[in-house]
Scaffold this motif. Structure first.
Motif, PDB file in Angstrom:
ATOM      1  N   TYR A 190       0.860  -1.185   0.000  1.00  0.00           N
ATOM      2  CA  TYR A 190       0.000   0.000   0.000  1.00  0.00           C
ATOM      3  C   TYR A 190       0.898   1.237   0.000  1.00  0.00           C
ATOM      4  O   TYR A 190       1.319   1.728   1.050  1.00  0.00           O
ATOM      5  CB  TYR A 190      -0.921  -0.010   1.215  1.00  0.00           C
ATOM      6  CG  TYR A 190      -1.882  -1.182   1.236  1.00  0.00           C
ATOM      7  CD1 TYR A 190      -3.031  -1.173   0.445  1.00  0.00           C
ATOM      8  CD2 TYR A 190      -1.636  -2.300   2.027  1.00  0.00           C
ATOM      9  CE1 TYR A 190      -3.912  -2.245   0.458  1.00  0.00           C
ATOM     10  CE2 TYR A 190      -2.515  -3.376   2.047  1.00  0.00           C
ATOM     11  CZ  TYR A 190      -3.655  -3.341   1.260  1.00  0.00           C
ATOM     12  OH  TYR A 190      -4.520  -4.406   1.270  1.00  0.00           O
ATOM     13  N   CYS A 191       1.179   1.738  -1.187  1.00  0.00           N
ATOM     14  CA  CYS A 191       2.246   2.726  -1.356  1.00  0.00           C
ATOM     15  C   CYS A 191       1.790   4.171  -1.373  1.00  0.00           C
ATOM     16  O   CYS A 191       2.630   5.065  -1.554  1.00  0.00           O
ATOM     17  CB  CYS A 191       3.016   2.437  -2.655  1.00  0.00           C
ATOM     18  SG  CYS A 191       4.095   0.994  -2.551  1.00  0.00           S
TER      19      CYS A 191
ATOM     20  N   THR B 260      10.826  -0.285  -1.529  1.00  0.00           N
ATOM     21  CA  THR B 260       9.764  -1.077  -2.164  1.00  0.00           C
ATOM     22  C   THR B 260       8.908  -0.224  -3.085  1.00  0.00           C
ATOM     23  O   THR B 260       8.658  -0.590  -4.232  1.00  0.00           O
ATOM     24  CB  THR B 260       8.876  -1.746  -1.100  1.00  0.00           C
ATOM     25  OG1 THR B 260       9.684  -2.622  -0.312  1.00  0.00           O
ATOM     26  CG2 THR B 260       7.762  -2.536  -1.750  1.00  0.00           C
ATOM     27  N   CYS B 261       8.455   0.910  -2.606  1.00  0.00           N
ATOM     28  CA  CYS B 261       7.545   1.762  -3.384  1.00  0.00           C
ATOM     29  C   CYS B 261       8.268   2.647  -4.386  1.00  0.00           C
ATOM     30  O   CYS B 261       7.658   3.124  -5.348  1.00  0.00           O
ATOM     31  CB  CYS B 261       6.700   2.617  -2.451  1.00  0.00           C
ATOM     32  SG  CYS B 261       5.604   1.654  -1.375  1.00  0.00           S
TER      33      CYS B 261
ATOM     34  N   VAL C 158      17.431  11.950   2.025  1.00  0.00           N
ATOM     35  CA  VAL C 158      16.701  10.802   2.556  1.00  0.00           C
ATOM     36  C   VAL C 158      17.585   9.614   2.897  1.00  0.00           C
ATOM     37  O   VAL C 158      17.087   8.556   3.250  1.00  0.00           O
ATOM     38  CB  VAL C 158      15.593  10.357   1.568  1.00  0.00           C
ATOM     39  CG1 VAL C 158      14.523  11.418   1.462  1.00  0.00           C
ATOM     40  CG2 VAL C 158      16.160  10.050   0.206  1.00  0.00           C
ATOM     41  N   GLY C 159      18.899   9.729   2.777  1.00  0.00           N
ATOM     42  CA  GLY C 159      19.769   8.651   3.227  1.00  0.00           C
ATOM     43  C   GLY C 159      19.662   7.396   2.393  1.00  0.00           C
ATOM     44  O   GLY C 159      19.649   7.438   1.165  1.00  0.00           O
ATOM     45  N   SER C 160      19.551   6.259   3.046  1.00  0.00           N
ATOM     46  CA  SER C 160      19.631   4.964   2.363  1.00  0.00           C
ATOM     47  C   SER C 160      18.503   4.735   1.368  1.00  0.00           C
ATOM     48  O   SER C 160      18.626   3.915   0.462  1.00  0.00           O
ATOM     49  CB  SER C 160      19.626   3.829   3.387  1.00  0.00           C
ATOM     50  OG  SER C 160      20.755   3.914   4.231  1.00  0.00           O
ATOM     51  N   SER C 161      17.379   5.429   1.513  1.00  0.00           N
ATOM     52  CA  SER C 161      16.263   5.234   0.594  1.00  0.00           C
ATOM     53  C   SER C 161      16.483   5.904  -0.753  1.00  0.00           C
ATOM     54  O   SER C 161      15.756   5.631  -1.705  1.00  0.00           O
ATOM     55  CB  SER C 161      14.969   5.787   1.216  1.00  0.00           C
ATOM     56  OG  SER C 161      14.643   5.097   2.395  1.00  0.00           O
ATOM     57  N   ALA C 162      17.472   6.778  -0.850  1.00  0.00           N
ATOM     58  CA  ALA C 162      17.680   7.532  -2.082  1.00  0.00           C
ATOM     59  C   ALA C 162      18.224   6.631  -3.185  1.00  0.00           C
ATOM     60  O   ALA C 162      19.211   5.932  -2.982  1.00  0.00           O
ATOM     61  CB  ALA C 162      18.652   8.683  -1.840  1.00  0.00           C
ATOM     62  N   PRO C 163      17.615   6.651  -4.370  1.00  0.00           N
ATOM     63  CA  PRO C 163      18.182   5.879  -5.486  1.00  0.00           C
ATOM     64  C   PRO C 163      19.449   6.511  -6.041  1.00  0.00           C
ATOM     65  O   PRO C 163      20.262   5.831  -6.670  1.00  0.00           O
ATOM     66  CB  PRO C 163      17.054   5.891  -6.521  1.00  0.00           C
ATOM     67  CG  PRO C 163      16.268   7.121  -6.202  1.00  0.00           C
ATOM     68  CD  PRO C 163      16.357   7.307  -4.725  1.00  0.00           C
TER      69      PRO C 163
END
Length: 1020
Positions: free
Chosen positions: A889-890, A897-898, A991-996
Motif C-alpha cells: 500500500y504505497c 519497495t515503493c 533521505v539517506g539509504s532510501s535515495a536511489p
C-alpha cells in the motif's frame, strides 16, 4: 470457431471500408467536375476533437476529463525539455530513468510516467497519431517532440484502448501541433543554475507560409539544444558525500556532511543535532586499495598464527586492506575505508539535440486535403558514473611476489585448508583449486580509479513520416449519414541508437592477470595503490551496443452523424487500423558474454508484433432543452484487435459513458473503460539469461523443518523428485539455484478497468470561472513481470502455497529425474509472465478564473488564475496476484519497495497578471508529505513495524517551490521573457539509504536549485 469469428469481424471491417469508398469516390468525382461543396455542417456549436474521443466535442464538452497545457504555459515556464513541465503536473510521477537527471545506463530518454504505472502503460500521440518508439519497450521519447510547434498538450486519464488501441492503460498524452503557421519566428533562450553556473542554450527557428490562395500551408521548425551537465562534486552541499541511514554524534554530524565521516564511539547512543538517528557516510566497500576476505576455509592454529604474524588478528567479515604501498595490511573498517561514489556521478546529464520538423497540407478541392509530416531528431546524451570495481572470488598464487612473506604464509595456510575441489567463478572464467596446489581463493573487492570514470554516450536518431488524406464527404441524405468526414494515413518511424560505454572491466582478464605465467610476476598488482597504467589498460574494456526500432501504422476512419433523435444528431466514428512494431537490440559481444563489471550484462533481443483492428464510437443525445435538464448524452466505443501473438490473439476493448447538464452552469460526466496492453517486443523477445542467485529448494533439507509437510512432499514427487530423495541434501547440494530470466513470447496482455466520474462548474454568476472535480479509479490485472516475482517466490508458490503440480509455477521448474535436482535446460524459468496487479484511485481538481480590472500601468489589467491538483487516495501494488494477501500500500510512501515518492497531494497553481505589453506570472509547485515504506507498509498490513524514532528519515515533509516569470512585448515583432525557477532556492530533501541517487529522489524533487533564464523571440 475463433477463426470464423475473426473472419466475420474483418468481413464487417471490409464492408465498412467499401461503404466509405463508395461515399468517397463519387464525392471526389463531383468535386473535381463541379467544384461543389458538401452539405453545410451545423455551425451553431463549436466542434473540436478533444483527446479521449474521436468524436467532435460539441461546445468543448466531453465525458472524459482532459487536462490541457497550452503553448503559453510552455513559454512562461522557461521549459526547454517538455517532459520536465509535464512531470510538474499532478497526473505524473517521477521516474528514475527519465529526463535530465537520469544518470543511468541505458538511459538518455525522456518518457512519461502517468499515474505512476510506468512509461510503457501510457500512449503518446502527436496530432492524434502514434509517434516514434525508442526501442524494444516501444515507449516514446519526448525529446523527439518539437516544443516550438506545440499548440497544446492534452492528457486523458485511464483506459483509452477502445479509442486509440493498446498501451493506453493509464491514459493518453496528445501533443497538438501548429499546422497553419505563417511567417518567420526565431527564439533564443539561455538558462543557468546559480550554484554551478552550468548553462543551457536553445534556439528555435520556425517558418511557414500559405500558398495557392491559402489552400495550402507548409511549416518547418528547427530546434537546437545544448545542455551542460554537472556532477555531484560540482554541486556540493546536500549532494556530497553519499549519505546513508545511521547514527552519528551531534558533534560529528557536520563533519560527516562536509565529507569527513567519523567513526561512532563504541557503546555510545548517537543522535543527530535534532535528537534523531542521523545520517552517516554511505560509501562502497569496493575500494581503491582493495578489500580482501579469505573464502571457504575453516580456521586452524596455523591460519590463526599466520594472520597474527601479518597483523590481522581478530579479522572480521569485512576482511583486510592495505596501505598505498601495498605492504602493510590491516583489518578493513567502515565507514573509514569505504569509497564515495558520489563525486563523479552526474546530477544533470549533458545533452545535445537537433530537431527538424515539417508539416504541410493542401486542399485539392472542397472535399480532399492532403497532408504530410516529416520529423527528424538527433539526441546525444552522456552519462558518467564512479569508476568501476570488481568483486568476487578469485584465485591467487600463494607465493605472489607483491605480498609480504607473512601474507604469503596466510595464503599458504588457506591453500592447505581447502577440502576437495573448490571452484572460483568470475565472469566467463571457471577455475578450480585443490589443497596444496599453490593457489588460494580470496574474495576481492577492488575499485579501479586508474581506469577513470565509467562513461556512456547515447547517440539516438529518430525519423518519422506521415502521409494522409482527409476531407468532407457531405451527406448521403438529409435524414441520415450527414456531415461525413474521412481521414486515412500511413506513418513510418525508425529509431536507431548507438550506445558507447567506457570504463568497464573484464572479469576473466582480471583473473588471468592475477596469476603467474611461467614463473613471471602477475600482470596485476591489486594490493594497495600499485596498479600500473599498463595493468589497468589490460583489464579495461569499452563496449558499443546498437538498438533499432520501427513502427508502421496504416489507418482509415469515417465520422459524421448517423441520424437525428429528438435531442439532436447521433455522432459516430468508425475505422480500421493496422500496426506493426519491430525492434532489435544488439549488445557488444563483451556484454553479451557476461564477462563484465561496471555495466550490466545484456543479451540480444529481436522480434516484431503486428495487429489488425476495427473500432467504432458513438454518442447519442437523449436530452436537450427539456424540463429535465439542458442536455444529456450517452456514448460508447469498442475496438477489436487481432494480434499475431500466441499469448494475446483477439481481444475486445470498450467504453461506455455519458454526460448530463441539468442547467448550463453544471455538467455531470462519467465513463467506464476496459483497456488492454499487449506485451512489447522487449517483454516478448528479450534475450534470456541464466543466473545463479541464492534460493531454497522446498524439496531439499534446506526447507525449514516446519514446512517439510506431507503436502509439500506430494508436490515434490509430482514434479519429478524421487520419493527417497525428498527433503535430503542431495536435492540441493549448494545454496545457489540457476534461473532463466528474460522475454516470453507467450506472455498475455495486461487488462485494466477505469472508472471516472465528475462535475464541471461554469457558474454564470461568476463570469470567467470554470471548475472541475473528477474521481478516477484504475485497476490493472496481469501486470507483466518476471514469473512469480522471481525465483524464490516461484518455488514457494509451487510447493508452499498453491501446491498443484499443474500450476504455471510448478511447470516452470525443471528437474533431473535421477537426482531430483533443479537442472538444465529450464532450471527455474522466471521469464516474463502476467504476474502482478496495480490499483490507484483519487480525485483531480482543476480550476481557472479570468477577470479584468480597469487599473493598470498600460491601460487596464487582466488576471488569470489557474490551479490543477490531484488527491491520490490509493496506490496499491500486488507483486504476485496468486498471493493476494501480499500487497504494498504505497500511497503517501517512498522507499526501497515503493520507489519514487507517491504523495497524496500534488499540484501546480499559477497567477498571471497582464497589462498591455507586460506580463508577470507566479507559479507554485506542491508535492505532499510522504513516509518511508519500511515503516508504512508493515504497519498497513498489521505486521510488526519499527518505531519512527529509530529511523533516520521517516518522513519527507511537503515541498513547495515557486517560479516567477516576466514578459514584455516590445512591439509586434519582438518579445522578451525572463524568469526564475525555484525562486527561493529550496534544496531537495535528503533521505539517506532510501535515495536511489544523489542523496534524494532527483526525478521527483527540484535538484537544480535556483535557475535563471531569459529568452527573446523575433517575428518577421
Amino acid at each position: 470457431m475463433r477463426t470464423n469469428h475473426k473472419r466475420r469481424v474483418f468481413m464487417g471491417c471490409e464492408t465498412a471500408i467499401a461503404l466509405a469508398t463508395a461515399f468517397i469516390v463519387p464525392a471526389l468525382a463531383q468535386a473535381q467536375t463541379t467544384g461543389s461543396t458538401p452539405a453545410a455542417a451545423d455551425t451553431a456549436v463549436a466542434e473540436v476533437v478533444v483527446t479521449g474521443s474521436r468524436l467532435a466535442a460539441r461546445g468543448f464538452r466531453a465525458p472524459t476529463p482532459v487536462t490541457v497545457i497550452g503553448s503559453e504555459e510552455i513559454g512562461l515556464s522557461g521549459t526547454q525539455n517538455v517532459e520536465t513541465l509535464l512531470n510538474d503536473t499532478p497526473q505524473f510521477l517521477g521516474s528514475q530513468n527519465n529526463g535530465p537527471t537520469a544518470n543511468t545506463v541505458p538511459g538518455g530518454t525522456a518518457t512519461l510516467n502517468l499515474r505512476g504505472f510506468g512509461a510503457q502503460r501510457n500512449l503518446v500521440l502527436v496530432n492524434g497519431r502514434r509517434f516514434t518508439i525508442t526501442g524494444p519497450d516501444q515507449t516514446t521519447d519526448i525529446n523527439t517532440v518539437p516544443a516550438a510547434l506545440i499548440k497544446r498538450v492534452e492528457t486523458v486519464t485511464g483506459g483509452s484502448s477502445a479509442v486509440y488501441g493498446s498501451d493506453a492503460i493509464t491514459g493518453v498524452v496528445n501533443f497538438i501541433m501548429k499546422d497553419d503557421f505563417e511567417g518567420v519566428e526565431l527564439t533564443g533562450e539561455a538558462r543557468q543554475d546559480t550554484h554551478t553556473k552550468t548553462k543551457t542554450y536553445t534556439a528555435d527557428l520556425t517558418f511557414g507560409t500559405n500558398f495557392a490562395d491559402h489552400r495550402g500551408n507548409v511549416v518547418v521548425a528547427l530546434n537546437y539544444l545544448d545542455r551542460g551537465g554537472y556532477s555531484r562534486a560540482d554541486r556540493g552541499g546536500w549532494a556530497m558525500p553519499t549519505l546513508a541511514d545511521g547514527c552519528v554524534t551531534a558533534a560529528s554530524y557536520s563533519a560527516t556532511r562536509a565529507g569527513t565521516p567519523l567513526a561512532i564511539p563504541a557503546g555510545q547512543t548517537c543522535l543527530s543535532a535534532g535528537g534523531r538517528p542521523g545520517l552517516i557516510f554511505g560509501g562502497s566497500g569496493t575500494i581503491p586499495n582493495g578489500r580482501f576476505v579469505p573464502v571457504g576455509s575453516p580456521s586452524s592454529p596455523g591460519l590463526t598464527a599466520a594472520l597474527a604474524a601479518a597483523g590481522l588478528s581478530g579479522l572480521g567479515s569485512r576482511g583486510f586492506t592495505f596501505d598505498d604501498a601495498g605492504k602493510a595490511a590491516r583489518p578493513a573498517t567502515t565507514p573509514g575505508d569505504d569509497y564515495d561514489l558520489a563525486p563523479a556521478n552526474y546530477i544533470v546529464i549533458p545533452q545535445r539535440r537537433w530537431l527538424a520538423n515539417m508539416a504541410a497540407h493542401y486542399d485539392f478541392n472542397a472535399h480532399v486535403t492532403g497532408y504530410a509530416e516529416a520529423n527528424y531528431s538527433n539526441n546525444r546524451v552522456s552519462m558518467q558514473l564512479a569508476p568501476s570495481g570488481f568483486s568476487g572470488n578469485f584465485l591467487v598464487n600463494v607465493n605472489n611476489p607483491y605480498l609480504t612473506p607473512q601474507l604469503q604464509d596466510v595464503l599458504r595456510q588457506l591453500d592447505q585448508l581447502e577440502v576437495g575441489t573448490v571452484r572460483a567463478t568470475n565472469g566467463t572464467s571457471s577455475l578450480t583449486t585443490t589443497a596444496g596446489d599453490g593457489l588460494a581463493i580470496l574474495n576481492v573487492n577492488r575499485r579501479v580509479p586508474e581506469i577513470g570514470a565509467r562513461t556512456n554516450t547515447t547517440d539516438r536518431s529518430a525519423f518519422r513520416t506521415a502521409l494522409g488524406v482527409r476531407g468532407d464527404l457531405g451527406s448521403v441524405s438529409e435524414s441520415y449519414l450527414r456531415n461525413l468526414k474521412y481521414d486515412a494515413y500511413y506513418t513510418y518511424t525508425r529509431t536507431t541508437d548507438t550506445s558507447t560505454s567506457g570504463g568497464a572491466i573484464s572479469l576473466s582478464k582480471v583473473q588471468a592477470g592475477l596469476l603467474s605465467v611461467n614463473g613471471a610476476p602477475p600482470v596485476l598488482n591489486i594490493f594497495g595503490a600499485n596498479l600500473s597504467p599498463q595493468a589497468a589498460a589490460s583489464i579495461a574494456v569499452a563496449s558499443t551496443n546498437y538498438t533499432e526500432s520501427s513502427q508502421q501504422v496504416l489507418a482509415a476512419s469515417l465520422a459524421g452523424e448517423l441520424f437525428d433523435t429528438w435531442a439532436g444528431p447521433i455522432d459516430f466514428s468508425a475505422g480500421a487500423e493496422y500496426r506493426k512494431a519491430s525492434a532489435r537490440f544488439v549488445p557488444d559481444s563483451f556484454l553479451a558474454s557476461g564477462d563484465v563489471s561496471g555495466f550490466n550484462a545484456a543479451k540480444s533481443t529481436q522480434g516484431s508484433e503486428s495487429v489488425k483492428e476495427v473500432y467504432g464510437e458513438v454518442r447519442v443525445p437523449v436530452l436537450k432543452d427539456s424540463p429535465l435538464g439542458e442536455r444529456a448524452s450517452v456514448n460508447g466505443a469498442f475496438r477489436y484487435s487481432d494480434y499475431d501473438l500466441s499469448g494475446v490473439g483477439g481481444v475486445w476493448t470498450y467504453s461506455v459513458g455519458g454526460e448530463y447538464a441539468p442547467i448550463s452552469d453544471i455538467t455531470l460526466r462519467g465513463q467506464f473503460q476496459h483497456a488492454i496492453r499487449a506485451p512489447n517486443v522487449g517483454e516478448l523477445f528479450g534475450g534470456n539469461t541464466i543466473s545463479g542467485p541464492s534460493a531454497v529448494d522446498p524439496c531439499s533439507s534446506r526447507q525449514p523443518t516446519a514446512q517439510q509437510t506431507a503436502a509439500v512432499r506430494a508436490v515434490c514427487v509430482a514434479t519429478g523428485v524421487p520419493a527417497a530423495s525428498v527433503f535430503t541434501l542431495s536435492v540441493q547440494p549448494n545454496t545457489f539455484i540457476s534461473q532463466v530470466s528474460g522475454g516470453n513470447p507467450n506472455v498475455g496482455p495486461e487488462k485494466s478497468n477505469t472508472t471516472t466520474f465528475g462535475v464541471v462548474l461554469q457558474p454564470r454568476f461568476v463570469p470567467g470561472l470554470a471548475m472541475s472535480v473528477d474521481y478516477f479509479k484504475i485497476n490493472l490485472d496481469g501486470a507483466i513481470a518476471p514469473l512469480g516475482g522471481g525465483i524464490s517466490n516461484t518455488l514457494s508458490l509451487c510447493y508452499n502455497t498453491i501446491q498443484d503440480a499443474s500450476s504455471v509455477f510448478c511447470k516452470a521448474i525443471t528437474r533431473d529425474p535421477l537426482t531430483g535436482q533443479i537442472a538444465a535446460p529450464g532450471y527455474v524459468t522466471t521469464t516474463n509472465g502476467n504476474t502482478g496487479g496495480l490499483k490507484t484511485s483519487g480525485v483531480d481538481f482543476d480550476a481557472n478564473y479570468r477577470f479584468n480590472l480597469a487599473w493598470g500601468p498600460f491601460g487596464g489589467s487582466r488576471f488569470d488564475i489557474g490551479s490543477n491538483f490531484t488527491y491520490t487516495d490509493e496506490f496499491t501494488a500486488t507483486p504476485v496476484q496468486a498471493l493476494p494477501a501480499t500487497k504494498n500500500y504505497c500511497i503517501g510512501a517512498f522507499g526501497p519497495t515503493c520507489g519514487q515518492p507517491i504523495p497524496r497531494w500534488k499540484g501546480v497553481s499559477r497567477v498571471t497578471w497582464r497589462s498591455g505589453p507586460a506580463t508577470l506570472s507566479l507559479r507554485h509547485r506542491h508535492i505532499g508529505e510522504v513516509t518511508v515504506d519500511t515503516y508504512l507498509l508493515p504497519k498497513r498490513l498489521g505486521a510488526a513495524f519499527p518505531d519512527k524514532a529509530t529511523l533516520t528519515t521517516p518522513v519527507i515533509k511537503a515541498q513547495n517551490y515557486f517560479d516567477l516569470t516576466a514578459g514584455y512585448e516590445v512591439n509586434k515583432a519582438v518579445s522578451l521573457t525572463a524568469g526564475v525557477r525555484n525562486l527561493f532556492d529550496k534544496n531537495p530533501p535528503i533521505v539517506g539509504s532510501s535515495a536511489p541517487s544523489d542523496n534524494t529522489f532527483a526525478a521527483t524533487y527540484d535538484v537544480e536549485g535556483r535557475v535563471v533564464y531569459a529568452s527573446v523571440t523575433a517575428r518577421f
